[in-house]
Design a protein around this motif. Structure first.
Motif, PDB file in Angstrom:
ATOM      1  N   PHE A 212       0.850  -1.190   0.000  1.00  0.00           N
ATOM      2  CA  PHE A 212       0.000   0.000   0.000  1.00  0.00           C
ATOM      3  C   PHE A 212       0.893   1.250   0.000  1.00  0.00           C
ATOM      4  CE2 PHE A 212      -3.189   2.643   2.638  1.00  0.00           C
ATOM      5  CZ  PHE A 212      -3.858   3.060   1.494  1.00  0.00           C
ATOM      6  N   LEU A 213       0.685   2.128  -0.935  1.00  0.00           N
ATOM      7  CA  LEU A 213       1.460   3.369  -1.053  1.00  0.00           C
ATOM      8  C   LEU A 213       2.965   3.087  -1.123  1.00  0.00           C
ATOM      9  CD1 LEU A 213      -0.547   5.543   1.534  1.00  0.00           C
ATOM     10  CD2 LEU A 213      -0.979   5.226  -0.901  1.00  0.00           C
ATOM     11  N   SER A 214       3.316   1.975  -1.771  1.00  0.00           N
ATOM     12  CA  SER A 214       4.725   1.622  -1.876  1.00  0.00           C
ATOM     13  C   SER A 214       5.332   2.255  -3.122  1.00  0.00           C
ATOM     14  CB  SER A 214       4.828   0.092  -1.948  1.00  0.00           C
ATOM     15  OG  SER A 214       5.966  -0.278  -2.680  1.00  0.00           O
ATOM     16  N   ALA A 215       6.541   2.769  -2.971  1.00  0.00           N
ATOM     17  CA  ALA A 215       7.229   3.414  -4.100  1.00  0.00           C
ATOM     18  C   ALA A 215       7.479   2.399  -5.225  1.00  0.00           C
ATOM     19  CB  ALA A 215       8.543   4.010  -3.622  1.00  0.00           C
ATOM     20  N   GLU A 216       7.527   1.128  -4.863  1.00  0.00           N
ATOM     21  CA  GLU A 216       7.837   0.072  -5.830  1.00  0.00           C
ATOM     22  C   GLU A 216       6.879   0.090  -7.025  1.00  0.00           C
ATOM     23  OE1 GLU A 216       7.738  -4.746  -6.038  1.00  0.00           O
ATOM     24  OE2 GLU A 216       7.604  -3.832  -4.059  1.00  0.00           O
ATOM     25  N   HIS A 217       5.609   0.447  -6.757  1.00  0.00           N
ATOM     26  CA  HIS A 217       4.597   0.357  -7.814  1.00  0.00           C
ATOM     27  C   HIS A 217       4.356   1.680  -8.531  1.00  0.00           C
ATOM     28  CE1 HIS A 217       4.136  -3.582  -6.287  1.00  0.00           C
ATOM     29  NE2 HIS A 217       3.881  -3.102  -5.089  1.00  0.00           N
ATOM     30  N   GLY A 218       5.020   2.735  -8.067  1.00  0.00           N
ATOM     31  CA  GLY A 218       4.965   4.027  -8.746  1.00  0.00           C
ATOM     32  C   GLY A 218       3.536   4.468  -8.986  1.00  0.00           C
ATOM     33  N   TRP A 219       3.243   4.912 -10.210  1.00  0.00           N
ATOM     34  CA  TRP A 219       1.905   5.430 -10.501  1.00  0.00           C
ATOM     35  C   TRP A 219       0.854   4.326 -10.583  1.00  0.00           C
ATOM     36  CZ3 TRP A 219      -0.314   3.530 -14.864  1.00  0.00           C
ATOM     37  CH2 TRP A 219       0.550   2.944 -15.794  1.00  0.00           C
ATOM     38  N   LYS A 220       1.288   3.041 -10.629  1.00  0.00           N
ATOM     39  CA  LYS A 220       0.292   1.949 -10.690  1.00  0.00           C
ATOM     40  C   LYS A 220      -0.192   1.634  -9.271  1.00  0.00           C
ATOM     41  CE  LYS A 220       0.017  -1.201 -13.939  1.00  0.00           C
ATOM     42  NZ  LYS A 220       0.223  -2.492 -14.552  1.00  0.00           N
ATOM     43  N   ILE A 221      -0.843   2.626  -8.684  1.00  0.00           N
ATOM     44  CA  ILE A 221      -1.266   2.519  -7.278  1.00  0.00           C
ATOM     45  C   ILE A 221      -2.190   1.304  -7.133  1.00  0.00           C
ATOM     46  CG2 ILE A 221      -2.391   3.819  -5.431  1.00  0.00           C
ATOM     47  CD1 ILE A 221      -2.000   6.286  -7.388  1.00  0.00           C
ATOM     48  N   PRO A 222      -1.808   0.301  -6.303  1.00  0.00           N
ATOM     49  CA  PRO A 222      -2.575  -0.952  -6.286  1.00  0.00           C
ATOM     50  C   PRO A 222      -4.073  -0.783  -6.017  1.00  0.00           C
ATOM     51  CG  PRO A 222      -0.569  -1.182  -4.977  1.00  0.00           C
ATOM     52  CD  PRO A 222      -0.634   0.243  -5.422  1.00  0.00           C
ATOM     53  N   HIS A 223      -4.443   0.067  -5.032  1.00  0.00           N
ATOM     54  CA  HIS A 223      -5.878   0.112  -4.689  1.00  0.00           C
ATOM     55  C   HIS A 223      -6.715   0.689  -5.826  1.00  0.00           C
ATOM     56  CE1 HIS A 223      -4.253   3.922  -3.050  1.00  0.00           C
ATOM     57  NE2 HIS A 223      -5.447   4.434  -3.301  1.00  0.00           N
ATOM     58  N   ILE A 224      -6.077   1.465  -6.711  1.00  0.00           N
ATOM     59  CA  ILE A 224      -6.832   2.000  -7.854  1.00  0.00           C
ATOM     60  C   ILE A 224      -6.764   1.017  -9.033  1.00  0.00           C
ATOM     61  CG2 ILE A 224      -7.080   3.933  -9.475  1.00  0.00           C
ATOM     62  CD1 ILE A 224      -7.407   4.880  -6.609  1.00  0.00           C
ATOM     63  N   SER A 225      -5.552   0.560  -9.348  1.00  0.00           N
ATOM     64  CA  SER A 225      -5.418  -0.282 -10.546  1.00  0.00           C
ATOM     65  C   SER A 225      -6.145  -1.623 -10.371  1.00  0.00           C
ATOM     66  CB  SER A 225      -3.950  -0.496 -10.909  1.00  0.00           C
ATOM     67  OG  SER A 225      -3.250  -1.016  -9.809  1.00  0.00           O
ATOM     68  N   LEU A 226      -6.151  -2.154  -9.141  1.00  0.00           N
ATOM     69  CA  LEU A 226      -6.834  -3.449  -8.916  1.00  0.00           C
ATOM     70  C   LEU A 226      -8.350  -3.309  -9.088  1.00  0.00           C
ATOM     71  CD1 LEU A 226      -4.866  -4.820  -5.812  1.00  0.00           C
ATOM     72  CD2 LEU A 226      -4.843  -5.738  -8.137  1.00  0.00           C
ATOM     73  N   THR A 227      -8.916  -2.241  -8.539  1.00  0.00           N
ATOM     74  CA  THR A 227     -10.372  -2.087  -8.646  1.00  0.00           C
ATOM     75  C   THR A 227     -10.781  -1.700 -10.072  1.00  0.00           C
ATOM     76  OG1 THR A 227     -10.095   0.102  -7.671  1.00  0.00           O
ATOM     77  CG2 THR A 227     -10.888  -1.624  -6.220  1.00  0.00           C
ATOM     78  N   ASP A 228      -9.903  -0.980 -10.776  1.00  0.00           N
ATOM     79  CA  ASP A 228     -10.188  -0.681 -12.194  1.00  0.00           C
ATOM     80  C   ASP A 228     -10.185  -1.974 -13.020  1.00  0.00           C
ATOM     81  OD1 ASP A 228     -10.449   1.977 -11.777  1.00  0.00           O
ATOM     82  OD2 ASP A 228      -8.503   2.569 -12.603  1.00  0.00           O
ATOM     83  N   TRP A 229      -9.272  -2.885 -12.672  1.00  0.00           N
ATOM     84  CA  TRP A 229      -9.099  -4.141 -13.420  1.00  0.00           C
ATOM     85  C   TRP A 229     -10.280  -5.108 -13.206  1.00  0.00           C
ATOM     86  CZ3 TRP A 229      -8.669  -8.919 -10.937  1.00  0.00           C
ATOM     87  CH2 TRP A 229      -8.284  -9.996 -11.742  1.00  0.00           C
ATOM     88  N   ALA A 230     -10.782  -5.135 -11.951  1.00  0.00           N
ATOM     89  CA  ALA A 230     -11.724  -6.203 -11.565  1.00  0.00           C
ATOM     90  C   ALA A 230     -13.115  -6.024 -12.168  1.00  0.00           C
ATOM     91  CB  ALA A 230     -11.842  -6.235 -10.040  1.00  0.00           C
ATOM     92  N   ASP A 231     -13.822  -7.168 -12.302  1.00  0.00           N
ATOM     93  CA  ASP A 231     -15.260  -7.136 -12.626  1.00  0.00           C
ATOM     94  C   ASP A 231     -16.089  -7.143 -11.341  1.00  0.00           C
ATOM     95  OD1 ASP A 231     -14.825  -7.338 -15.395  1.00  0.00           O
ATOM     96  OD2 ASP A 231     -14.646  -9.520 -15.247  1.00  0.00           O
TER      97      ASP A 231
END
Ligand code: PMT
Length: 403
Positions: free
Chosen positions: A68-87
């Motif tokens: 969460f909020l890790s620099a490792e993922h840069g702009w691919k913020i997990p909480h946003i990209s995961l929910t955008d990806w999911a059905d």
């Protein structure tokens, strides 16, 4: 299986209750069904289930609190990209704490931020001690979440890991999968409608150990009940004796004889917006069933006098109220369309689905079916495929008829 169930994207959040140990098995079921699964594991869930087990089964990394909020993922913020990806977003088990986080819109954790960012259907499966689930605080959180049109599935009752007996168990995998399919259903066009379905054979007893019946397995009627529930209806299924698992979310009334099926149908008819008669109802019963087992006498034939059962569909046709749709099935072996058209008139049906029960891969007990749906105006639509697909095609016709 319906086409719309394949290749779905599931965001699966596991939170920290003892039922988290079931998470790998739940996830594996989705993978076997051809779905893709991304997993969020809360910090406390890591105490119960290993990220390695979940990532091995999903063949993807598992998203942990340290992501969460890790620099490792840069702009691919997990909480946003995961929910955008999911059905669909599924939380199982969902702890009391995660219910609170969801209800309050608390975004201080990866799971909380993901729930807040999420625009897809959200399905939560709370599991906890029975005192915790019944606590007013938890119930208020559940109410708040439901008021936002998210789905919170009631836990099962039984022996809990803490030693209590009561409500709080995570439902079985089938229940979890069915609620998720319902959330993913592309159609919700029977929302607010009440649908009555009949399924299976009837048993007409000759004596305590013998009966007259037919090869109906119940598959067609059960598929219709399930499809109607996916599409938002409140469903009652009047089922003759069969060995299928009752569909999730459906009110099942078990009956044995045609007369019992009649009574259950008449009792529930007035409340129903749509009635679909997929059961293979016995037309005849013995005039007087023997109270003891009939003995065989060498050389003597057994002569039975059969009398007619009620024609349930015809009775329902007589009491049909305005706006109610009555759908029959016709099991035919010859002149299918012609015979089915006669049944529309004699039983006052709005439509009938006729199947040639001698055709390969159709009719009794098979997983597939081919039906011609005939409307009162004589128009005919053909549907073939799995019984789930045929059920959906039939419900499309019903919805069109109501429009
Ligand atoms: O259960 P499965 O193995 O999946 O098989 C599905 C099926 C072949 C049973 C199903 O697709 C089907 O055709 N169901 C209707 C069987 C039947 O009884 O058809 P029928 O043509 O005899 O009756 C016409 C209609 O009147 C049916 O809707 C039937 O439910 C109803 N009926 C019949 C007799 C009776 N006494 N009362 C009735 O209500």
């Amino acid at each position: 299986m319906n086409q719309w169930k394949s290749h779905r994207k599931i965001l699966f959040c596991v939170s920290g209750g003892i039922a988290a140990y079931k998470a790998p098995d739940i996830l594996h079921g989705w993978i076997k069904a051809g779905c893709e699964v991304e997993t969020i594991l809360t910090r406390s869930a890591e105490e119960f289930v290993s990220p390695l087990a979940l990532s091995t089964l999903s063949k993807r990394r598992v998203w942990r609190e340290c992501d969460f909020l890790s620099a490792e993922h840069g702009w691919k913020i997990p909480h946003i990209s995961l929910t955008d990806w999911a059905d669909v977003f599924v939380v199982a088990p969902c702890t009391a704490n995660l219910l609170r986080i969801c209800a309050e819109g608390d975004s201080s954790t990866l799971a909380g931020a993901a729930m807040l960012a999420n625009k897809k259907p959200l399905v939560l499966f709370p599991a906890m001690n029975s005192n915790m689930i019944s606590n007013v605080a938890t119930q208020e959180h559940i109410e708040a979440i439901r008021s936002r049109a998210h789905i919170v599935v009631d836990p099962d009752s039984g022996l809990l890991a803490c030693g209590y007996e009561g409500k709080g168990r995570l439902p079985g995998n089938t229940v979890i999968y069915e609620y998720v399919w319902k959330a993913l259903s592309p159609k919700n066009d029977l929302a607010g409608k009440r649908v009555l379905v009949t399924a299976g054979p009837t048993h007409e007893y000759i004596d305590p150990v013998r009966f007259i019946s037919n090869p109906s397995s119940g598959k067609m009627g059960y598929a219709i009940a399930r499809a109607a529930w996916y599409r938002g209806a409140a469903v009652t299924l009047v089922s003759g004796p069969c060995s299928l698992t009752p569909p999730v979310g459906v009110n099942v009334i078990d009956v044995c004889s045609a007369e019992q099926m009649r009574d259950a149908c008449i009792e529930n008819a007035a409340d129903s917006d749509v009635i679909i008669k997929a059961a293979a109802v016995g037309d005849f019963c013995v005039e007087k069933a023997a109270s003891q087992k009939i003995k065989r006498t060498v050389g003597e034939p057994l002569v039975l006098t059969l009398e007619q059962n009620s024609d349930i569909a015809a009775e329902l046709g007589k009491i049909k109220r305005k706006g109610q749709i009555l759908v029959g099935f016709a099991a035919e072996t010859e002149n299918c369309i012609e015979n089915a058209k006669k049944k529309i008139i004699s039983k006052n049906l709005d439509m009938i689905a006729v199947n040639d029960v001698l055709a390969e891969g159709a009719g009794f007990a098979s997983d597939d079916n081919t039906v011609s749906i005939i409307s009162k105006d004589g128009s005919i639509t053909s549907v073939c495929g799995s019984k789930d697909e045929v059920a959906d095609g039939l419900l499309d016709a019903v919805v069109q008829e109501r429009a």
